[in-house]
Design a protein around this motif. Structure first.
Motif, short mmCIF file in Angstrom:
data_model
loop_
_atom_site.label_atom_id
_atom_site.label_comp_id
_atom_site.label_asym_id
_atom_site.label_seq_id
_atom_site.Cartn_x
_atom_site.Cartn_y
_atom_site.Cartn_z
N MET A 1 0.75 -1.22 -0.05
CA MET A 1 0.01 0.04 0.05
C MET A 1 0.96 1.28 0.36
N ARG A 2 0.46 1.93 -0.80
CA ARG A 2 1.42 3.58 -0.95
C ARG A 2 0.79 4.37 0.15
N VAL A 3 1.83 5.02 0.64
CA VAL A 3 1.56 5.96 1.82
C VAL A 3 2.31 7.46 1.57
N ASP A 4 1.18 8.33 1.67
CA ASP A 4 1.76 9.78 1.66
C ASP A 4 1.68 10.27 2.98
N LEU A 5 3.05 10.81 3.51
CA LEU A 5 3.03 11.46 4.63
C LEU A 5 3.23 12.93 4.49
N LEU A 6 2.89 13.43 5.61
CA LEU A 6 3.07 15.00 5.92
C LEU A 6 3.88 15.23 6.94
N MET A 7 4.70 16.12 7.03
CA MET A 7 5.51 16.67 8.22
C MET A 7 5.27 18.17 8.00
N ILE A 8 4.81 19.02 9.12
CA ILE A 8 4.84 20.46 9.12
C ILE A 8 5.73 20.87 9.81
N CYS A 9 6.72 21.58 9.42
CA CYS A 9 7.73 22.46 10.16
C CYS A 9 7.61 23.68 10.42
N TYR A 10 7.63 24.08 11.71
CA TYR A 10 7.74 25.57 12.24
C TYR A 10 8.83 25.61 13.10
N ASN A 11 9.73 26.23 12.65
CA ASN A 11 11.13 26.25 13.46
C ASN A 11 11.51 25.02 13.95
N VAL A 70 -3.24 23.13 6.05
CA VAL A 70 -2.21 22.38 5.50
C VAL A 70 -2.51 20.89 5.11
N ILE A 71 -3.10 20.26 6.21
CA ILE A 71 -3.65 18.88 6.07
C ILE A 71 -4.61 18.63 5.00
N ASN A 72 -5.52 19.62 4.82
CA ASN A 72 -6.52 19.76 3.64
C ASN A 72 -5.67 19.55 2.71
N THR A 73 -4.68 20.55 2.15
CA THR A 73 -4.00 20.98 0.95
C THR A 73 -3.30 19.65 0.54
N VAL A 74 -2.61 19.06 1.40
CA VAL A 74 -1.81 17.80 1.04
C VAL A 74 -2.74 16.37 0.81
N PHE A 75 -3.42 16.33 1.64
CA PHE A 75 -4.25 15.04 1.85
C PHE A 75 -5.23 14.83 0.75
N ASP A 81 -2.62 4.99 -1.11
CA ASP A 81 -3.85 4.32 -0.50
C ASP A 81 -4.09 4.84 1.07
N LEU A 82 -3.00 5.44 1.73
CA LEU A 82 -3.03 5.62 2.98
C LEU A 82 -2.31 7.12 3.06
N VAL A 83 -2.80 7.98 4.01
CA VAL A 83 -2.25 9.22 4.42
C VAL A 83 -1.82 9.38 5.77
N GLY A 84 -0.96 10.19 6.02
CA GLY A 84 -0.77 10.29 7.59
C GLY A 84 0.25 11.57 7.78
N LYS A 85 0.19 11.91 9.21
CA LYS A 85 0.95 13.11 9.53
C LYS A 85 1.71 12.68 10.48
N ILE A 86 3.17 13.23 10.82
CA ILE A 86 4.04 12.88 11.79
C ILE A 86 4.52 14.17 12.12
N ASP A 87 4.45 14.40 13.46
CA ASP A 87 4.89 15.65 14.10
C ASP A 87 6.45 15.76 13.82
N ASN A 88 6.86 17.20 13.89
CA ASN A 88 8.52 17.12 13.59
C ASN A 88 9.22 17.31 14.80
N CYS A 146 0.74 12.45 18.21
CA CYS A 146 1.84 13.02 17.41
C CYS A 146 2.06 12.39 15.91
N ALA A 147 1.41 11.33 15.59
CA ALA A 147 1.20 10.80 14.42
C ALA A 147 0.23 10.08 14.14
N PHE A 148 -0.44 10.10 12.78
CA PHE A 148 -1.72 9.31 12.45
C PHE A 148 -1.63 8.94 11.16
N MET A 149 -2.35 7.93 10.87
CA MET A 149 -2.69 7.44 9.46
C MET A 149 -4.17 7.12 9.33
N ILE A 150 -4.72 7.57 7.86
CA ILE A 150 -6.08 7.18 7.59
C ILE A 150 -6.10 6.72 6.22
#
Length: 171
Positions: A1-11, A70-75, A81-88, A146-150
Motif C-alpha cells: 500500500m502506498r503511503v503519503d506522509l506530511l510533516m509540518i515544520c515551524y522552526n 495544510v492537512i487539507n491541501t496535502v491529503f 492508499d493511506l495518508v498520515g501526519k508525523i509531527d516534527n 503526534c502521528a496518525f494514518m487514515i
C-alpha cells in the motif's frame, strides 16, 4: 500500500532534522514524505533544501498556515492508499509505518494515531483497549496525537476550520 506522509515544520530545526531522519529510516519503503515548511526563520528552510531523497518533497510556505488548511491541501491532493501526519518533534520507531500499514491492510479501522507511552507504562490506565485481530486498539472519542494514518478514501471532506482552529500551526 502506498503511503503519503506530511510533516509540518515551524522552526525547531534540530527536532525537525531528527524527526525526518527517523522517517527516512523506516523499514517500510513505499512512502512519499511532504515536508511543509510553515514560515520557519531558524535555519529550517536552509536545512530542508539540503535533503536529497526521491521520497521527499519540500514545500516552503512563506507564512505560518493553520494546521487544518495544510492537512487539507496535502491529503486532498494525494492519490496514495493511506495518508498520515508525523509531527516534527516525533521520533517514530523503524517499524512504525510497517505496523500501521499492516493494521490498515488487514482491518478497516479508520483513523489510527500514535501513542506517547510505552505499553508497560500504560497497563491498567487505558479504557477501551480492545483486540482487532492480533492488534490492540485504544478506541477513543477524539482525534489527536503526534502521528496518525487514515485511509485516503476515508478522508472525504476537508477538515472544517472554525473558532480556535484558525490560529497558525504552533502559533
Amino acid at each position: 500500500m502506498r503511503v503519503d506522509l506530511l510533516m509540518i515544520c515551524y522552526n525547531r530545526h534540530e527536532y525537525s532534522r531528527k524527526a525526518i531522519q527517523a522517517v527516512l529510516e523506516q523499514d517500510y519503503k513505499d512512502f512519499h514524505l511532504t515536508i511543509w515548511n510553515n514560515g520557519s526563520t531558524d535555519g529550517t528552510e536552509e536545512y530542508l533544501d539540503t535533503l536529497k531523497d526521491d521520497r521527499i518533497e519540500v514545500i516552503h510556505n512563506p507564512f505560518n498556515q493553520p494546521l487544518a488548511e495544510v492537512i487539507n491541501t496535502v491529503f486532498l491532493s494525494s492519490q496514495a492508499d493511506l495518508v498520515g501526519k508525523i509531527d516534527n518533534d516525533t521520533l517514530v520507531p523503524k517499524d512504525f509505518l510497517t505496523r500501521l500499514v499492516e493494521i490498515h491492510s488487514k482491518h478497516h479501522v479508520g483513523f489510527i494515531e500514535g501513542f506517547h507511552f510505552r505499553k508497560e507504562d500504560i497497563k491498567g490506565i487505558i479504557p477501551n483497549l480492545t483486540a482487532v485481530g492480533e492488534f490492540e486498539i485504544w478506541r477513543k472519542p477524539h482525534i489527536g496525537g503526534c502521528a496518525f494514518m487514515i485511509r485516503r478514501e476515508d478522508f472525504i471532506d476537508p477538515i472544517e476550520i472554525k473558532g480556535e482552529d484558525q490560529r497558525p500551526f504552533m502559533g
